[in-house]
Scaffold this active site. Sequence first.
Site, PDB file in Angstrom:
ATOM      1  N   THR A  16      20.912   1.785  -2.617  1.00 24.72           N
ATOM      2  CA  THR A  16      20.889   1.193  -1.275  1.00 24.72           C
ATOM      3  C   THR A  16      21.284  -0.273  -1.268  1.00 24.72           C
ATOM      4  OG1 THR A  16      19.150   2.740  -0.610  1.00 24.72           O
ATOM      5  CG2 THR A  16      19.422   0.777   0.735  1.00 24.72           C
ATOM      6  N   ASP A  60      24.157   7.598  -6.840  1.00 21.67           N
ATOM      7  CA  ASP A  60      22.835   7.612  -6.220  1.00 21.67           C
ATOM      8  C   ASP A  60      21.813   7.812  -7.333  1.00 21.67           C
ATOM      9  OD1 ASP A  60      20.389   9.032  -5.038  1.00 21.67           O
ATOM     10  OD2 ASP A  60      21.477   8.433  -3.227  1.00 21.67           O
ATOM     11  N   SER A  61      20.734   7.081  -7.284  1.00 17.76           N
ATOM     12  CA  SER A  61      19.797   7.123  -8.409  1.00 17.76           C
ATOM     13  C   SER A  61      19.137   8.484  -8.586  1.00 17.76           C
ATOM     14  CB  SER A  61      18.720   6.044  -8.252  1.00 17.76           C
ATOM     15  OG  SER A  61      17.829   6.344  -7.208  1.00 17.76           O
ATOM     16  N   SER A  62      19.148   9.314  -7.571  1.00 16.89           N
ATOM     17  CA  SER A  62      18.599  10.661  -7.716  1.00 16.89           C
ATOM     18  C   SER A  62      19.442  11.507  -8.670  1.00 16.89           C
ATOM     19  CB  SER A  62      18.508  11.361  -6.355  1.00 16.89           C
ATOM     20  OG  SER A  62      17.599  10.687  -5.507  1.00 16.89           O
ATOM     21  N   THR A 168       5.930   2.102 -11.691  1.00 18.67           N
ATOM     22  CA  THR A 168       6.050   3.386 -11.016  1.00 18.67           C
ATOM     23  C   THR A 168       6.391   3.115  -9.555  1.00 18.67           C
ATOM     24  OG1 THR A 168       4.428   4.473 -12.452  1.00 18.67           O
ATOM     25  CG2 THR A 168       4.798   5.458 -10.294  1.00 18.67           C
ATOM     26  N   THR A 279      -2.169  10.763 -18.502  1.00 21.46           N
ATOM     27  CA  THR A 279      -3.015  10.977 -17.337  1.00 21.46           C
ATOM     28  C   THR A 279      -2.214  11.021 -16.037  1.00 21.46           C
ATOM     29  OG1 THR A 279      -4.853  10.128 -15.999  1.00 21.46           O
ATOM     30  CG2 THR A 279      -3.521   8.503 -17.174  1.00 21.46           C
ATOM     31  N   GLN A 280      -2.676  11.858 -15.111  1.00 22.22           N
ATOM     32  CA  GLN A 280      -2.082  11.903 -13.777  1.00 22.22           C
ATOM     33  C   GLN A 280      -2.445  10.667 -12.962  1.00 22.22           C
ATOM     34  OE1 GLN A 280      -3.094  15.501 -11.660  1.00 22.22           O
ATOM     35  NE2 GLN A 280      -2.610  16.830 -13.396  1.00 22.22           N
ATOM     36  N   CYS A 281      -3.513   9.984 -13.337  1.00 18.70           N
ATOM     37  CA  CYS A 281      -3.972   8.826 -12.580  1.00 18.70           C
ATOM     38  C   CYS A 281      -2.959   7.692 -12.683  1.00 18.70           C
ATOM     39  CB  CYS A 281      -5.319   8.340 -13.107  1.00 18.70           C
ATOM     40  SG  CYS A 281      -6.643   9.562 -12.950  1.00 18.70           S
TER      41      CYS A 281
END
Length: 343
Positions: A16, A60-62, A168, A279-281
């Site tokens: 973008t 595109d970064s995706s 993140t 960990t998901q946290c």
Amino acid sequence: MTDKKPNILLVYTGGTIGMVKDFKTGTLKAFNFNNLLKQIPELHLLACDINTISLEEPIDSSNINPDYWVKIAEIIADHYDDYDGFVILHGSDTMSYTASALSFMLENLKKPVVFTGAQLPIGDLRTDAKENLITSIQVASLQEHGKPVIQEVCLYFEYKLYRGNRTTKVNAENFQAFRSYNYPELAESGVHLKVNHKYLLRRKSEAPFKLNKSLDTNIALIKLYPGISEAVISSILNTANLKAVIIETFGSGNSTTASWFINLLSNAIKKGIHIINVTQCLGGSVIMGQYETSSQLKKIGVISGKDITTEAALGKLMHLLGQDVSDNQFKTKFETSLCGELS
């Protein structure tokens, strides 16, 4: 002391930040970075010389993948001796993945590599692109005693500079799109640019800069959830040519203690597949053995990801597999901080 201005290379990969709106059609089109100084005259106020380079086909970064990581890393390596710092313009969606991967690929880095992007195009009235771009260049230009202040891969977004492999993306709409939950920001931009020197990466080794291009993508990522089935786990672990798996567990590294689950992981490890516990946290660390629900994972040889992000774990895993690290050394290598990705 020298009065020579730092040379900064601006690398546009896509995203973008590199788009402008065609007000006649309302569509977005790629920005001409050869006219960067004309479009953003504020850059003339920076005490540095800026050159630009773009990927032949901005992406595109995706759609980013390890092949593009290699291309970006090669640009830095090819120009490493000619520039004092690098600013990488990148789509925000996968920026943390790319920044994390490059932190391992650019071994013994002694210069700043600053990733940035934007939530709105550079020509938008309310864009965050100009501030992100200008401050990223300023950060890459910082020097003390003739040496760069920043000597690592970073990510700058909305007034904060973070270690790249600690970040993140947490918001798709707010300008404050990134967070670093397990490590403090390296710098903060306000009326003054405040650098938190005690948190900067300083490598003890005097070894020369080295580019690591070998990445092995024969890995899988499993996010645990209540009710995940034996068939799902089994099908993933039996993927052809699989070499390693990252498992996103609950809390401080906890998982189901069902015998089928533990047995599947144990058999995979015996076959030479590395299992990483992350960990998901968003914040906190894996501490295997703290609870009964993780003690069995530790017993069968699951590797602790400690407080690493999933993005950094993926990049580190691809890197270590690409370096043909022996099975005997793999656990130790992964659980050791290579470039500030672990506390």
